[in-house]
Write a protein that holds these residues in place. Structure first.
Motif, PDB file in Angstrom:
ATOM      1  N   ILE A   1      36.904  15.818  49.179  1.00  0.00           N
ATOM      2  CA  ILE A   1      37.995  14.850  49.366  1.00  0.00           C
ATOM      3  C   ILE A   1      39.279  15.343  48.723  1.00  0.00           C
ATOM      4  O   ILE A   1      40.368  15.265  49.313  1.00  0.00           O
ATOM      5  CB  ILE A   1      37.580  13.478  48.794  1.00  0.00           C
ATOM      6  N   ASN A   2      39.168  15.884  47.502  1.00  0.00           N
ATOM      7  CA  ASN A   2      40.366  16.343  46.795  1.00  0.00           C
ATOM      8  C   ASN A   2      41.033  17.518  47.489  1.00  0.00           C
ATOM      9  O   ASN A   2      42.258  17.573  47.608  1.00  0.00           O
ATOM     10  CB  ASN A   2      40.013  16.737  45.356  1.00  0.00           C
ATOM     11  N   LYS A   3      40.233  18.461  47.965  1.00  0.00           N
ATOM     12  CA  LYS A   3      40.809  19.701  48.480  1.00  0.00           C
ATOM     13  C   LYS A   3      41.192  19.638  49.948  1.00  0.00           C
ATOM     14  O   LYS A   3      42.158  20.280  50.360  1.00  0.00           O
ATOM     15  CB  LYS A   3      39.827  20.853  48.244  1.00  0.00           C
ATOM     16  N   PHE A   4      40.445  18.874  50.731  1.00  0.00           N
ATOM     17  CA  PHE A   4      40.677  18.918  52.171  1.00  0.00           C
ATOM     18  C   PHE A   4      41.288  17.636  52.726  1.00  0.00           C
ATOM     19  O   PHE A   4      41.729  17.625  53.865  1.00  0.00           O
ATOM     20  CB  PHE A   4      39.369  19.216  52.911  1.00  0.00           C
ATOM     21  N   ILE A   5      41.291  16.573  51.939  1.00  0.00           N
ATOM     22  CA  ILE A   5      41.921  15.328  52.390  1.00  0.00           C
ATOM     23  C   ILE A   5      43.208  15.060  51.613  1.00  0.00           C
ATOM     24  O   ILE A   5      44.274  14.879  52.196  1.00  0.00           O
ATOM     25  CB  ILE A   5      40.932  14.150  52.256  1.00  0.00           C
ATOM     26  N   PHE A   6      43.122  15.072  50.272  1.00  0.00           N
ATOM     27  CA  PHE A   6      44.312  14.831  49.454  1.00  0.00           C
ATOM     28  C   PHE A   6      45.075  16.106  49.125  1.00  0.00           C
ATOM     29  O   PHE A   6      46.147  16.049  48.545  1.00  0.00           O
ATOM     30  CB  PHE A   6      43.924  14.121  48.152  1.00  0.00           C
ATOM     31  N   ARG A   7      44.503  17.250  49.474  1.00  0.00           N
ATOM     32  CA  ARG A   7      45.151  18.543  49.260  1.00  0.00           C
ATOM     33  C   ARG A   7      45.507  18.741  47.789  1.00  0.00           C
ATOM     34  O   ARG A   7      46.588  19.210  47.446  1.00  0.00           O
ATOM     35  CB  ARG A   7      46.416  18.668  50.117  1.00  0.00           C
ATOM     36  N   LYS A   8      44.586  18.404  46.905  1.00  0.00           N
ATOM     37  CA  LYS A   8      44.799  18.564  45.466  1.00  0.00           C
ATOM     38  C   LYS A   8      43.867  19.640  44.949  1.00  0.00           C
ATOM     39  O   LYS A   8      42.721  19.741  45.353  1.00  0.00           O
ATOM     40  CB  LYS A   8      44.537  17.251  44.721  1.00  0.00           C
ATOM     41  N   ASP A   9      44.389  20.416  44.016  1.00  0.00           N
ATOM     42  CA  ASP A   9      43.563  21.431  43.363  1.00  0.00           C
ATOM     43  C   ASP A   9      44.012  21.509  41.910  1.00  0.00           C
ATOM     44  O   ASP A   9      45.036  22.088  41.580  1.00  0.00           O
ATOM     45  CB  ASP A   9      43.743  22.791  44.050  1.00  0.00           C
ATOM     46  N   HIS A  10      43.231  20.893  41.029  1.00  0.00           N
ATOM     47  CA  HIS A  10      43.604  20.811  39.617  1.00  0.00           C
ATOM     48  C   HIS A  10      43.036  21.959  38.807  1.00  0.00           C
ATOM     49  O   HIS A  10      42.871  21.854  37.602  1.00  0.00           O
ATOM     50  CB  HIS A  10      43.105  19.487  39.021  1.00  0.00           C
ATOM     51  N   GLY A  11      42.714  23.052  39.463  1.00  0.00           N
ATOM     52  CA  GLY A  11      42.164  24.164  38.712  1.00  0.00           C
ATOM     53  C   GLY A  11      40.660  24.255  38.889  1.00  0.00           C
ATOM     54  O   GLY A  11      40.028  23.413  39.505  1.00  0.00           O
ATOM     55  N   PRO A  12      40.067  25.298  38.348  1.00  0.00           N
ATOM     56  CA  PRO A  12      38.655  25.554  38.611  1.00  0.00           C
ATOM     57  C   PRO A  12      37.701  24.756  37.766  1.00  0.00           C
ATOM     58  O   PRO A  12      36.512  24.951  37.849  1.00  0.00           O
ATOM     59  CB  PRO A  12      38.522  27.042  38.276  1.00  0.00           C
ATOM     60  N   PHE A  13      38.178  23.836  36.935  1.00  0.00           N
ATOM     61  CA  PHE A  13      37.268  23.174  36.014  1.00  0.00           C
ATOM     62  C   PHE A  13      37.141  21.682  36.295  1.00  0.00           C
ATOM     63  O   PHE A  13      36.663  20.932  35.461  1.00  0.00           O
ATOM     64  CB  PHE A  13      37.751  23.350  34.572  1.00  0.00           C
ATOM     65  N   ASP A  14      37.571  21.226  37.467  1.00  0.00           N
ATOM     66  CA  ASP A  14      37.638  19.793  37.695  1.00  0.00           C
ATOM     67  C   ASP A  14      36.302  19.193  38.101  1.00  0.00           C
ATOM     68  O   ASP A  14      36.221  18.021  38.372  1.00  0.00           O
ATOM     69  CB  ASP A  14      38.695  19.472  38.764  1.00  0.00           C
ATOM     70  N   ALA A  15      35.231  19.970  38.144  1.00  0.00           N
ATOM     71  CA  ALA A  15      33.926  19.399  38.481  1.00  0.00           C
ATOM     72  C   ALA A  15      32.872  19.782  37.447  1.00  0.00           C
ATOM     73  O   ALA A  15      31.710  19.912  37.762  1.00  0.00           O
ATOM     74  CB  ALA A  15      33.488  19.856  39.864  1.00  0.00           C
ATOM     75  N   SER A  16      33.306  20.004  36.207  1.00  0.00           N
ATOM     76  CA  SER A  16      32.369  20.392  35.158  1.00  0.00           C
ATOM     77  C   SER A  16      31.881  19.159  34.426  1.00  0.00           C
ATOM     78  O   SER A  16      32.667  18.308  34.045  1.00  0.00           O
ATOM     79  CB  SER A  16      33.060  21.349  34.172  1.00  0.00           C
ATOM     80  N   TRP A  17      30.566  19.105  34.190  1.00  0.00           N
ATOM     81  CA  TRP A  17      29.963  17.955  33.541  1.00  0.00           C
ATOM     82  C   TRP A  17      29.033  18.439  32.446  1.00  0.00           C
ATOM     83  O   TRP A  17      28.480  19.525  32.514  1.00  0.00           O
ATOM     84  CB  TRP A  17      29.156  17.132  34.556  1.00  0.00           C
ATOM     85  N   THR A  18      28.843  17.593  31.450  1.00  0.00           N
ATOM     86  CA  THR A  18      27.847  17.913  30.441  1.00  0.00           C
ATOM     87  C   THR A  18      26.458  17.625  30.991  1.00  0.00           C
ATOM     88  O   THR A  18      26.283  16.807  31.888  1.00  0.00           O
ATOM     89  CB  THR A  18      28.076  17.086  29.161  1.00  0.00           C
ATOM     90  N   PHE A  19      25.458  18.294  30.427  1.00  0.00           N
ATOM     91  CA  PHE A  19      24.101  18.161  30.936  1.00  0.00           C
ATOM     92  C   PHE A  19      23.602  16.735  30.704  1.00  0.00           C
ATOM     93  O   PHE A  19      23.686  16.215  29.594  1.00  0.00           O
ATOM     94  CB  PHE A  19      23.173  19.152  30.234  1.00  0.00           C
ATOM     95  N   PRO A  20      23.042  16.087  31.735  1.00  0.00           N
ATOM     96  CA  PRO A  20      22.631  14.682  31.612  1.00  0.00           C
ATOM     97  C   PRO A  20      21.252  14.522  30.974  1.00  0.00           C
ATOM     98  O   PRO A  20      20.286  14.101  31.617  1.00  0.00           O
ATOM     99  CB  PRO A  20      22.643  14.197  33.066  1.00  0.00           C
TER     100      PRO A  20
END
Length: 734
Positions: A526-545
């Motif tokens: 959604i961010n890259k192909f619909i809203f055309r946003k790219d906040h850098g390579p770390f925007d989908a990093s999560w801590t281990f659940p």
């Protein structure tokens, strides 16, 4: 439920897993998804972009499986710390014990269950699942010794494996403590409940107390401030920065053009300069004055042993004043909870218990709905207009074999966020402590609702029409004193179909969804192909659940121990789950998740205690089985086994578990003796800066702009920022 319904559910889940695994092997090769599937790697280094015309990117490949399989434990320790190693060790333990259980029960117990009664057997796919359980064994059978032998083999193997795992993990924990000689948390104590005085500030009161009582070991202290206003200002500044960045990108202006304006902002330094003696300059004190002092502070001592001694001693005749705890690591501190008055904690605890209990009761309705779906006859009575549809074989197999566990899994998705909120309200002082408390709550909730409530509700729905009366609740069928017999006779064998399909759905398919990362993948698309946003390579990093995955693994272990001799068909399904989990989670640890803090393996006591509880539950159910089947000899041997398991657990509780609660004084004294003078002075200079609250707020705020992590404030060094209190080292990941 016939075996064919189980095979239908298995076929659906195997198809979904195969599709998702293949999809993952393709999606992970796409450059646009690198931040979804390689978030941890990209958090430490920028990867080169792949050639967009590389056609191999669109061909499924098992290369990730080999990389996950070959990942050594030393690298897991370096990447994720001791918590990650403990989690992987739990999977290895589960694979070992259920391999043993599968071999013993499938070869010895299953044939005896199948031929337990003289009957005309059908073709195997048309057989009822109850034929493969102990429900098919006649009372007084002389072959029940095989069930006792299998139970002994499983219990003894589990205890031996647990003993060696305890020894190994304790050894790693001691090495973890001894190898981190420069950790500031070893010299720091968190003090809460500082008495209020109208004559002097909290800081002066605290200094007077520790100078008087610990004159030889007290070094300095750092107060905790209410920085809500500062955080709001920094958030506003972030938003303004983003707007100016977008405006500059559109107009071609540069930040330098903006800075030439007469009303341009002046940039404050990111790090406070620490003068000799561990004090901050006057302008930083003025900035801290923007936040009100709390009745909490970090107190620093000259030796590790002194800090540990102060943390473990009651400091006042009033236990609610001068409360001391070992300080968490700077990256692990949960700053928002430090300003909670200590006298509120008992009220928060009571409110938490009430809210959790209310949610447990509320969740009885979804569980009852699930069991209603699993009972085809009840559905026909309740919804007569569906009778024609439900009589179709494929529909009935889907409704009874696939729909109930899927419904329960969907309802369970709301549990972890709510339990995380409850743990936050409780007032945990560390992020790892908050996640560990959430793990315990999710574990108790899952075991109670998924296992016990399903068993009880399934029995009630099967035996009674509508809601039971008081008389019916205390009759021979449902009286709590008959719990072992009811579990062995009715509940467990009758609900084996539900738990087998639950393993397929919540186990196999959930692992495939975990690998594909559906939610981050959707957000990234959604961010890259619909809203055309790219906040850098770390925007989908999560801590281990850990708070969701540890309870899930332990629940499947509980199901395995409870059903081992009653319904052995479930064991191969569990073994496949643990084997897949071993590969999937090692891949996620290597590539996806960030590990921002480490509790030092403190999840292991939870894992050990739950495993012992699962063993005892399986043995208690076996007691009910042998009472029901009129086998006093087997009953006597099982009673001895229960006593032996309890004694083993008591030994482990005294021998191993204290090391997870406290740091041994011997270890700390040896570390203090090994320090030379120059090294000690360097540690002293870093102490104050490491626990600088303003600096960590700045770091968390800047980090959140480049990371979609929901649990900010960690120690992972980003390309865009540096961990407070440390200098960045190019090319040297933390």
């Amino acid at each position: 439920m016939q075996l064919s319904a189980l095979l239908t559910s298995a076929g659906i889940n195997i198809g979904l897993c195969s599709l998702l695994f293949s999809l993952y092997s393709i999606l992970r090769k796409q450059p646009s998804n690198r931040n979804v599937y390689f978030g941890r790697t990209l958090a430490q280094m920028r990867s080169r972009r792949h050639d967009p015309h590389w056609f191999d990117r669109f061909v499924p490949s098992p290369s990730w499986i080999m990389k996950a399989w070959e990942l050594p434990e030393e690298e897991i320790l370096a990447i994720g710390g001791l918590d990650a190693v403990v989690f992987v060790r739990t999977l290895v333990f589960s694979i070992r014990i259920f391999s043993i259980a599968s071999i013993v029960c499938m070869c010895l117990v299953l044939p005896l269950n199948y031929f337990g009664k003289e009957m005309q057997h059908k073709v195997i796919p048309s057989e009822s699942l109850e034929v493969f359980t102990t429900q098919n064994v006649k009372a007084g059978s002389r072959w029940l010794w095989a069930h006792t032998l299998a139970l002994y083999v499983i219990s003894c193997s589990a205890c031996v494996l647990l003993y060696f795992e305890n020894k190994s993990i304790i050894k790693m924990r001691l090495a973890h403590i001894g190898g981190s000689s420069e950790k500031p948390s070893h010299f720091a104590v968190l003090v809460r409940g500082i008495p209020w005085s109208s004559e002097e500030s909290y800081s002066d009161t605290l200094k007077s107390f520790f100078v008087k009582n610990f004159p030889s070991s007290y070094l300095s202290h750092h107060m905790v401030y209410r920085c809500g206003k500062i955080q709001k200002l920094m958030k506003t500044a972030e938003n303004m920065y983003d707007k100016f960045s977008n405006h500059n990108a559109q107009t071609g202006c540069t930040p330098c053009d903006f800075c030439r304006q007469p009303n341009a902002f002046s940039i404050l330094p990111n790090k406070p300069e620490v003068t000799e003696g561990g004090k901050i300059p006057h302008n930083m004190n003025d900035l801290h004055a923007g936040g009100k002092e709390c009745a909490a502070a970090f107190v620093f001592f000259k030796t590790r042993y002194a800090a540990a001694s102060v943390a473990q001693v009651v400091q006042s005749s009033n236990p609610m004043l001068w409360v001391t705890d070992l300080a968490p690591e700077p990256c692990d501190v949960y700053w928002s909870n430090l300003c909670i008055p200590y006298r509120q904690f008992w009220m928060r605890g009571i409110a938490n218990i009430v809210a959790t209990t209310a949610f447990l009761l509320f969740f009885l309705f979804p569980v009852a709905l699930v069991q209603g779906l699993a009972n085809l006859e009840k559905l026909r009575r309740m919804f007569p207009f569906l009778k024609g549809i439900l009589e179709k074989r494929l529909v009935s197999e889907l409704v009874t074999g696939y729909l109930p566990p899927v419904t329960l899994v969907l309802f369970l998705y709301m549990v972890p966020p709510l339990m995380m909120f409850f743990s936050t309200v409780e007032g945990s002082i560390s992020r790892s402590g908050r996640k560990k408390a959430t793990c315990c709550k999710v574990l108790y909730f899952t075991i109670w609702n998924v296992f016990f409530v399903n068993l009880v509700s399934g029995t009630v729905i099967t035996k009674l029409d509508g809601f039971p009366s008081i008389k019916e609740l205390f009759n021979d069928k449902l009286y709590p004193g008959n719990l072992p017999t009811n579990l062995a006779d009715r509940a467990v064998p009758a609900l084996v179909k539900f738990f087998m399909t639950y393993v397929l759905t919540s186990g196999w398919t959930s692992l495939a969804c975990e690998l594909v990362q559906l939610y981050p993948l959707l957000c990234n698309f959604i961010n890259k192909f619909i809203f055309r946003k790219d906040h850098g390579p770390f925007d989908a990093s999560w801590t281990f659940p850990f708070h969701t995955e540890v309870p899930r693994v332990l629940l499947f272990g509980l199901i395995g121990f409870a059903f081992a001799i009653l319904a052995p068909l479930i064991l191969p399904l569990l073994l496949v789950y643990f084997s897949l989990a071993f590969l999937v989670y090692r891949n996620q640890i290597l590539n996806v998740y960030l590990f921002e803090y480490d509790s030092g393996g403190r999840y292991w006591p939870i894992i050990h205690n739950t495993t012992i509880f699962s063993l005892l539950l399986g043995q208690i159910i076996a007691v009910g089985l042998f009472v029901l089947k009129q086998s006093p000899v087997c009953l006597g041997f099982t009673s001895v086994l229960i006593g032996s398991t309890v004694l083993f657990n008591e030994y482990c509780r005294r021998r191993f578990h204290p090391v997870f609660r406290y740091i041994a004084a011997q270890v700390l004294i040896e570390m203090d003796q090994q320090d030379d003078q120059s090294r000690t002075e360097e540690i002293y200079q870093q102490l104050y800066r490491s626990y600088c609250q303003l600096e960590w707020i700045t770091y968390e705020s800047s980090k959140s702009r480049f990371s979609g992590n929901s649990d900010n404030g960690g120690c992972i060094r980003q390309t865009e920022g540096t961990e407070p209190g440390k200098e960045s080292v190019p090319g040297n990941p933390s």
